[in-house]
Write a protein that holds these residues in place. Sequence first.
Motif, mmCIF file in Angstrom:
data_model
loop_
_atom_site.group_PDB
_atom_site.id
_atom_site.type_symbol
_atom_site.label_atom_id
_atom_site.label_comp_id
_atom_site.label_asym_id
_atom_site.label_seq_id
_atom_site.Cartn_x
_atom_site.Cartn_y
_atom_site.Cartn_z
ATOM 1 N N GLU A 185 1.086 -1.267 -0.103
ATOM 2 C CA GLU A 185 -0.090 -0.332 -0.148
ATOM 3 C C GLU A 185 1.106 1.731 -0.495
ATOM 4 O O GLU A 185 1.132 0.783 1.071
ATOM 5 C CB GLU A 185 -1.055 0.094 0.666
ATOM 6 N N ARG A 199 0.065 7.573 -10.525
ATOM 7 C CA ARG A 199 -1.022 5.964 -9.779
ATOM 8 C C ARG A 199 -1.170 5.310 -10.327
ATOM 9 O O ARG A 199 -1.399 3.923 -10.105
ATOM 10 C CB ARG A 199 -2.130 7.158 -9.460
ATOM 11 N N TYR A 255 3.905 10.858 -6.595
ATOM 12 C CA TYR A 255 3.075 11.858 -7.361
ATOM 13 C C TYR A 255 1.618 11.053 -8.011
ATOM 14 O O TYR A 255 1.421 10.128 -7.764
ATOM 15 C CB TYR A 255 3.900 12.476 -8.200
ATOM 16 N N PRO A 256 0.607 12.205 -7.323
ATOM 17 C CA PRO A 256 -0.659 11.657 -8.374
ATOM 18 C C PRO A 256 -0.770 11.646 -9.377
ATOM 19 O O PRO A 256 -1.394 9.928 -9.712
ATOM 20 C CB PRO A 256 -1.729 12.279 -7.646
ATOM 21 N N GLN A 308 3.251 11.843 -1.308
ATOM 22 C CA GLN A 308 3.124 12.333 -2.190
ATOM 23 C C GLN A 308 4.473 13.159 -3.202
ATOM 24 O O GLN A 308 4.633 13.235 -4.193
ATOM 25 C CB GLN A 308 2.282 12.659 -2.581
ATOM 26 N N THR A 318 1.839 5.063 -1.730
ATOM 27 C CA THR A 318 1.458 6.491 -2.671
ATOM 28 C C THR A 318 2.308 7.316 -3.240
ATOM 29 O O THR A 318 3.794 6.734 -3.021
ATOM 30 C CB THR A 318 1.019 8.006 -1.285
ATOM 31 N N SER A 345 -1.330 -1.388 -3.831
ATOM 32 C CA SER A 345 -2.823 -0.340 -3.486
ATOM 33 C C SER A 345 -2.621 1.469 -3.138
ATOM 34 O O SER A 345 -1.150 1.205 -2.606
ATOM 35 C CB SER A 345 -3.650 -1.091 -2.702
ATOM 36 N N TRP A 346 -3.493 1.873 -3.206
ATOM 37 C CA TRP A 346 -3.041 3.182 -3.553
ATOM 38 C C TRP A 346 -3.672 4.339 -2.726
ATOM 39 O O TRP A 346 -4.481 3.687 -2.278
ATOM 40 C CB TRP A 346 -3.283 4.265 -4.341
ATOM 41 N N GLU A 397 0.234 1.410 -9.298
ATOM 42 C CA GLU A 397 -0.795 0.108 -9.299
ATOM 43 C C GLU A 397 -0.978 -0.895 -10.681
ATOM 44 O O GLU A 397 -1.019 -2.012 -9.930
ATOM 45 C CB GLU A 397 -1.870 0.919 -9.745
ATOM 46 N N ASP A 422 -3.624 7.967 -0.543
ATOM 47 C CA ASP A 422 -3.794 9.503 -1.005
ATOM 48 C C ASP A 422 -2.367 10.206 0.852
ATOM 49 O O ASP A 422 -2.782 11.953 0.197
ATOM 50 C CB ASP A 422 -4.829 10.162 -0.833
#
Length: 197
Positions: free
Chosen positions: A135, A143, A139-140, A167, A137, A152-153, A147, A155
Motif C-alpha cells: 500500500e 498512480r 505523485y498522483p 506524494q 502513495t 494499492s493506492w 497500481e 492519498d
Amino acid sequence: MTGTQILMIVGDFGEDYEIMVPFQALQAVGHEVHAVCPEKGADDSVKTAVHDFRGDQTYLETRGHDFALTHGFDEVTPSDYDALVVPGGRAPEYLRGYDEVLDAVRHFFEADKPVASICHGPQILAAAGVLDGYEITAYPAVRPEVEAAGCSWVDEVTTDGNLVTGQAWPDHPEWIAQFLDLLGTEIDHASEAATAD
C-alpha cells in the motif's frame, strides 16, 4: 538505530527539496548518507530541479542546485547499507533504465531493509518489480503506473512494512518522521540541549 548507513540514489533533475532535505535531515540526526548516480563519481554532481505547485494542473519546474555526489555508483555495494532513499523529480524516469539501479533497489526489498521513496521515486520501484502487494502513495500522476505494478493506492504518507512513501516535498515532515520511526532513530533533545551550553 543510530549511525545507520543510508544509500540515496539520485540523478539529474531530481527534485531539489526531495534530495537536499532528507540528505541533510538524516545526517543531522546521526545517520551517514551516501548519494550516488549511475555513470558519475564522487567528484561529480547532479543538477536538481525545483517543482512548485502554483494552481496549475501540474507542477512548474525551475532549475535548482548542483548537488555533489558522495560516491560513485560503482564504488558502493547495496548490502553494506542499512536503508535506501529514492527521491522524486524527473530523474526516476531515466534512472529506472539502469539495471544496476534496479538491482540495488531489489536488494533492499529482498533483505527487508527500510526504504523511503517520494513523488516520482516509486517509478523506479515499479520498474524493479518490488511493489506487488504494498500500500503506497506517490505523485498522483504516477498512480496508474504504480497500481499497474501491483500495489494499492492511498492519498497520504504511509508506511507499509519496510516502505515509507509520500506524494511530494510538502509531505516531508510526516514522510521523514515515519522513515525515522522505521529506522528506529532516537533523538535525545535533552542531552543535545545540555551539550550545546
